[in-house]
Motif scaffolding. Structure first.
Motif, PDB file in Angstrom:
ATOM      1  N   ASN A 197      37.104  40.904   6.117  1.00  0.00           N
ATOM      2  CA  ASN A 197      35.983  39.976   6.095  1.00  0.00           C
ATOM      3  C   ASN A 197      36.444  38.571   5.708  1.00  0.00           C
ATOM      4  O   ASN A 197      35.981  37.569   6.271  1.00  0.00           O
ATOM      5  CB  ASN A 197      34.912  40.461   5.116  1.00  0.00           C
ATOM      6  N   TRP A 198      37.345  38.513   4.722  1.00  0.00           N
ATOM      7  CA  TRP A 198      37.828  37.219   4.215  1.00  0.00           C
ATOM      8  C   TRP A 198      38.786  36.558   5.210  1.00  0.00           C
ATOM      9  O   TRP A 198      38.649  35.373   5.510  1.00  0.00           O
ATOM     10  CB  TRP A 198      38.493  37.442   2.862  1.00  0.00           C
ATOM     11  N   TRP A 199      39.741  37.318   5.725  1.00  0.00           N
ATOM     12  CA  TRP A 199      40.669  36.751   6.701  1.00  0.00           C
ATOM     13  C   TRP A 199      39.934  36.201   7.921  1.00  0.00           C
ATOM     14  O   TRP A 199      40.227  35.118   8.406  1.00  0.00           O
ATOM     15  CB  TRP A 199      41.665  37.813   7.156  1.00  0.00           C
ATOM     16  N   LEU A 200      38.989  36.981   8.426  1.00  0.00           N
ATOM     17  CA  LEU A 200      38.277  36.606   9.644  1.00  0.00           C
ATOM     18  C   LEU A 200      37.160  35.601   9.383  1.00  0.00           C
ATOM     19  O   LEU A 200      36.641  35.002  10.332  1.00  0.00           O
ATOM     20  CB  LEU A 200      37.687  37.849  10.311  1.00  0.00           C
ATOM     21  N   ASP A 201      36.773  35.423   8.117  1.00  0.00           N
ATOM     22  CA  ASP A 201      35.640  34.584   7.768  1.00  0.00           C
ATOM     23  C   ASP A 201      34.431  34.980   8.613  1.00  0.00           C
ATOM     24  O   ASP A 201      33.778  34.150   9.258  1.00  0.00           O
ATOM     25  CB  ASP A 201      35.976  33.109   7.972  1.00  0.00           C
ATOM     26  N   ASP A 202      34.137  36.275   8.592  1.00  0.00           N
ATOM     27  CA  ASP A 202      33.127  36.841   9.471  1.00  0.00           C
ATOM     28  C   ASP A 202      32.447  38.002   8.753  1.00  0.00           C
ATOM     29  O   ASP A 202      32.914  38.458   7.697  1.00  0.00           O
ATOM     30  CB  ASP A 202      33.796  37.321  10.764  1.00  0.00           C
ATOM     31  N   GLU A 203      31.351  38.477   9.319  1.00  0.00           N
ATOM     32  CA  GLU A 203      30.603  39.574   8.713  1.00  0.00           C
ATOM     33  C   GLU A 203      30.545  40.777   9.643  1.00  0.00           C
ATOM     34  O   GLU A 203      30.251  40.628  10.836  1.00  0.00           O
ATOM     35  CB  GLU A 203      29.182  39.121   8.369  1.00  0.00           C
ATOM     36  N   PRO A 204      30.808  41.972   9.130  1.00  0.00           N
ATOM     37  CA  PRO A 204      30.732  43.191   9.947  1.00  0.00           C
ATOM     38  C   PRO A 204      29.273  43.554  10.221  1.00  0.00           C
ATOM     39  O   PRO A 204      28.402  43.353   9.374  1.00  0.00           O
ATOM     40  CB  PRO A 204      31.410  44.241   9.067  1.00  0.00           C
ATOM     41  N   VAL A 205      29.024  44.093  11.415  1.00  0.00           N
ATOM     42  CA  VAL A 205      27.643  44.472  11.755  1.00  0.00           C
ATOM     43  C   VAL A 205      27.501  45.951  12.083  1.00  0.00           C
ATOM     44  O   VAL A 205      26.410  46.519  11.953  1.00  0.00           O
ATOM     45  CB  VAL A 205      27.110  43.626  12.928  1.00  0.00           C
ATOM     46  N   GLN A 206      28.577  46.607  12.518  1.00  0.00           N
ATOM     47  CA  GLN A 206      28.457  47.999  12.938  1.00  0.00           C
ATOM     48  C   GLN A 206      29.781  48.723  12.731  1.00  0.00           C
ATOM     49  O   GLN A 206      30.853  48.126  12.880  1.00  0.00           O
ATOM     50  CB  GLN A 206      28.047  48.079  14.414  1.00  0.00           C
ATOM     51  N   VAL A 207      29.694  50.004  12.399  1.00  0.00           N
ATOM     52  CA  VAL A 207      30.889  50.830  12.158  1.00  0.00           C
ATOM     53  C   VAL A 207      30.715  52.182  12.845  1.00  0.00           C
ATOM     54  O   VAL A 207      29.653  52.806  12.750  1.00  0.00           O
ATOM     55  CB  VAL A 207      31.105  51.061  10.639  1.00  0.00           C
ATOM     56  N   PHE A 208      31.775  52.614  13.528  1.00  0.00           N
ATOM     57  CA  PHE A 208      31.855  53.994  13.997  1.00  0.00           C
ATOM     58  C   PHE A 208      33.098  54.601  13.373  1.00  0.00           C
ATOM     59  O   PHE A 208      34.182  54.007  13.420  1.00  0.00           O
ATOM     60  CB  PHE A 208      31.963  54.086  15.518  1.00  0.00           C
ATOM     61  N   ALA A 209      32.961  55.769  12.757  1.00  0.00           N
ATOM     62  CA  ALA A 209      34.077  56.329  11.993  1.00  0.00           C
ATOM     63  C   ALA A 209      34.228  57.820  12.210  1.00  0.00           C
ATOM     64  O   ALA A 209      33.260  58.531  12.539  1.00  0.00           O
ATOM     65  CB  ALA A 209      33.873  56.046  10.503  1.00  0.00           C
ATOM     66  N   ARG A 210      35.446  58.269  12.009  1.00  0.00           N
ATOM     67  CA  ARG A 210      35.762  59.699  11.937  1.00  0.00           C
ATOM     68  C   ARG A 210      36.557  59.931  10.659  1.00  0.00           C
ATOM     69  O   ARG A 210      37.327  59.076  10.221  1.00  0.00           O
ATOM     70  CB  ARG A 210      36.583  60.153  13.144  1.00  0.00           C
ATOM     71  N   ALA A 211      36.393  61.110  10.087  1.00  0.00           N
ATOM     72  CA  ALA A 211      37.118  61.433   8.866  1.00  0.00           C
ATOM     73  C   ALA A 211      37.136  62.936   8.677  1.00  0.00           C
ATOM     74  O   ALA A 211      36.246  63.648   9.153  1.00  0.00           O
ATOM     75  CB  ALA A 211      36.474  60.760   7.658  1.00  0.00           C
ATOM     76  N   ALA A 212      38.168  63.414   7.972  1.00  0.00           N
ATOM     77  CA  ALA A 212      38.278  64.847   7.706  1.00  0.00           C
ATOM     78  C   ALA A 212      39.109  65.059   6.456  1.00  0.00           C
ATOM     79  O   ALA A 212      39.889  64.195   6.033  1.00  0.00           O
ATOM     80  CB  ALA A 212      38.913  65.570   8.891  1.00  0.00           C
ATOM     81  N   LEU A 213      38.940  66.222   5.851  1.00  0.00           N
ATOM     82  CA  LEU A 213      39.759  66.650   4.720  1.00  0.00           C
ATOM     83  C   LEU A 213      40.799  67.613   5.279  1.00  0.00           C
ATOM     84  O   LEU A 213      40.494  68.762   5.591  1.00  0.00           O
ATOM     85  CB  LEU A 213      38.891  67.328   3.656  1.00  0.00           C
ATOM     86  N   ARG A 214      42.048  67.159   5.427  1.00  0.00           N
ATOM     87  CA  ARG A 214      43.081  67.927   6.119  1.00  0.00           C
ATOM     88  C   ARG A 214      44.208  68.409   5.212  1.00  0.00           C
ATOM     89  O   ARG A 214      44.902  69.357   5.564  1.00  0.00           O
ATOM     90  CB  ARG A 214      43.687  67.066   7.245  1.00  0.00           C
ATOM     91  N   ARG A 215      44.418  67.752   4.062  1.00  0.00           N
ATOM     92  CA  ARG A 215      45.596  68.092   3.252  1.00  0.00           C
ATOM     93  C   ARG A 215      45.229  68.667   1.892  1.00  0.00           C
ATOM     94  O   ARG A 215      45.905  69.565   1.385  1.00  0.00           O
ATOM     95  CB  ARG A 215      46.462  66.838   3.053  1.00  0.00           C
ATOM     96  N   TYR A 216      44.171  68.175   1.287  1.00  0.00           N
ATOM     97  CA  TYR A 216      43.813  68.574  -0.074  1.00  0.00           C
ATOM     98  C   TYR A 216      42.598  69.505  -0.051  1.00  0.00           C
ATOM     99  O   TYR A 216      42.216  70.025   0.992  1.00  0.00           O
ATOM    100  CB  TYR A 216      43.532  67.319  -0.914  1.00  0.00           C
ATOM    101  N   GLY A 217      42.023  69.765  -1.199  1.00  0.00           N
ATOM    102  CA  GLY A 217      40.857  70.637  -1.265  1.00  0.00           C
ATOM    103  C   GLY A 217      41.182  72.049  -0.819  1.00  0.00           C
ATOM    104  O   GLY A 217      42.203  72.629  -1.215  1.00  0.00           O
TER     105      GLY A 217
END
Length: 410
Positions: A197-217
């Motif tokens: 946000n700081w480098w780009l001097d801009d604001e995020p508006v939308q996020v698409f994400a993936r995530a998983a617990l693969r190593r711990y737990g």
């Protein structure tokens, strides 16, 4: 001739970060500008140990409200677990104090909104301790991008690596519970989202994400509840007693509150991901691809900005199983003209010099902030909200909006 009055500072949360950077190190480096007037923690043994480590004759308190009332600090530094940030920040603001808080500022949109409302209502200020803005490489990148050397940035690729020493440590502690940390998308990645946000001097508006617990737990075999009493000695075994600093702050204190800092990384209640990626879009149309992994043989990051007139590539080395250069590498490649390589030396102290530079900006008299490095509540909210939206996207399988709780914040 005018005289300078030292800022009266109180500290709540006397763990590793609080007692270290915001306790002993702060007084060593900023004692001319800062007077520590109160320490607060819920654990009596941690209070006693922290007071001796910090090395100042500072009153210690178990009751936060009473501390605020009795010592009346100008500023409160908040280093409690993430899910408690908004409670302690708002109470300090309402008591007439400015606040410096560790990241993330808060772990939900509603809690971010609560802090912003309290800041505006009380007229006090919140600063978020985004020390990575102050590292020499981050500063160099900010200056390069602001110069327009590669033209308007269209896309960014940002990969952050946590090695098995650092990454596993989050899964031993309270951070491994989403209701405490918001996940590493919020706790750890808020640093990285803030940098973007700081480098780009801009604001995020939308996020698409993936995530998983693969190593711990549940991916491993739990041999015991914690390393200290486990006979299995897996590859993640750690001996907290071997580190007098951690033993003093946590092991002795655990006898009072039950919190241990070497819990098994394979305990089944872990519910945060360890493997994460996200695609962010910004108001300007800039696209960002981001990833975070927590069990690698290397520590550091790779980063590239793609502009209409060129590209900037960055490799930051922290730990790796080969000899690395003693500086960060920045390559500036223009569509026309020769490429150039910049080597940026690390600064002294924690986070490549970022900790000390952040303290300087917060406490030493300075007339200007030319790069806008001080991060207020708006910046803190925007960074946290990226991670919050990412976790919502993981759950929904759809792109999620970055909530607009900061639209009226300064």
């Amino acid at each position: 001739m005018s005289t300078f009055t030292r800022k009266r500072v109180a500290l709540v949360g006397l763990g590793h970060r609080g007692t270290g950077m915001w306790g002993r190190e702060l007084l060593d480096a900023q004692g001319r500008w800062v007077e520590m007037v109160g320490l607060c923690d819920s654990n009596a043994r941690r209070r006693e140990h922290a007071q001796s480590v910090i090395g100042a004759d500072v009153p210690v308190h178990a009751d936060y409200t009473r501390m605020l009332r009795e010592v009346r600090p100008d500023c409160v530094i908040v280093c409690v677990p993430d899910h408690l940030h908004d409670t302690f920040i708002v109470e300090a603001l309402e008591a007439g104090c400015d606040v410096i808080t560790e990241k993330p500022m808060a772990i939900s949109a509603a809690r971010c909104a609560r802090i912003i409302e309290a800041e505006q209502r009380t007229g006090r200020r919140v600063d978020v301790a985004f020390n990575y803005r102050f590292t020499p490489t981050s500063v160099q990148l900010k200056q390069l991008l602001a110069s327009g050397v590669i033209g308007p940035v269209q896309s960014v690729d940002f990969s952050w690596f946590l090695d098995v020493q650092h990454g596993a440590d989050y899964f031993r502690r309270w951070h491994a519970r989403q209701d405490r940390s918001g996940s590493l998308f919020v706790h750890k990645a808020s640093h990285h989202f803030d940098l973007l946000n700081w480098w780009l001097d801009d604001e995020p508006v939308q996020v698409f994400a993936r995530a998983a617990l693969r190593r711990y737990g549940r991916n491993g075999v739990q041999g015991g509840t914690r390393c200290r009493t486990c006979e299995r000695r897996c590859e993640f075994h750690t001996d907290i007693g071997a580190d007098p600093w951690l033993a003093g702050l946590y092991e002795q204190a655990s006898q009072l509150d039950g919190y241990v800092r070497d819990a098994c990384v394979f305990r089944p209640e872990i519910d945060i991901p360890d493997t994460m990626s996200a695609s962010l879009s910004y108001r300007s149309g800039t696209q960002v691809n981001y990833s975070l992994n927590t069990y690698l043989p290397i520590e550091g990051y790779q980063l590239a900005f793609n502009g209409l007139e060129g590209r900037i590539e960055v490799r930051q080395h922290e730990r790796q199983p080969w000899a690395a250069p003693p500086a960060d590498e920045i390559r500036v490649l223009r569509n026309a003209g020769p490429a150039r390589t910049l080597w940026v030396a690390h600064g002294a102290g924690g986070h490549f010099g970022g900790d000390a530079a952040l303290q300087d900006r917060l406490f030493r008299p300075a007339p200007t902030d030319p790069l806008g490095q001080r991060a207020g509540a708006r910046a803190g909210a925007l960074a946290a909200l990226c991670g919050i939206a990412a976790m919502k996207s993981v759950a929904s399988g759809q792109a999620e909006a970055v909530e607009a709780v900061v639209q009226h914040a300064p």
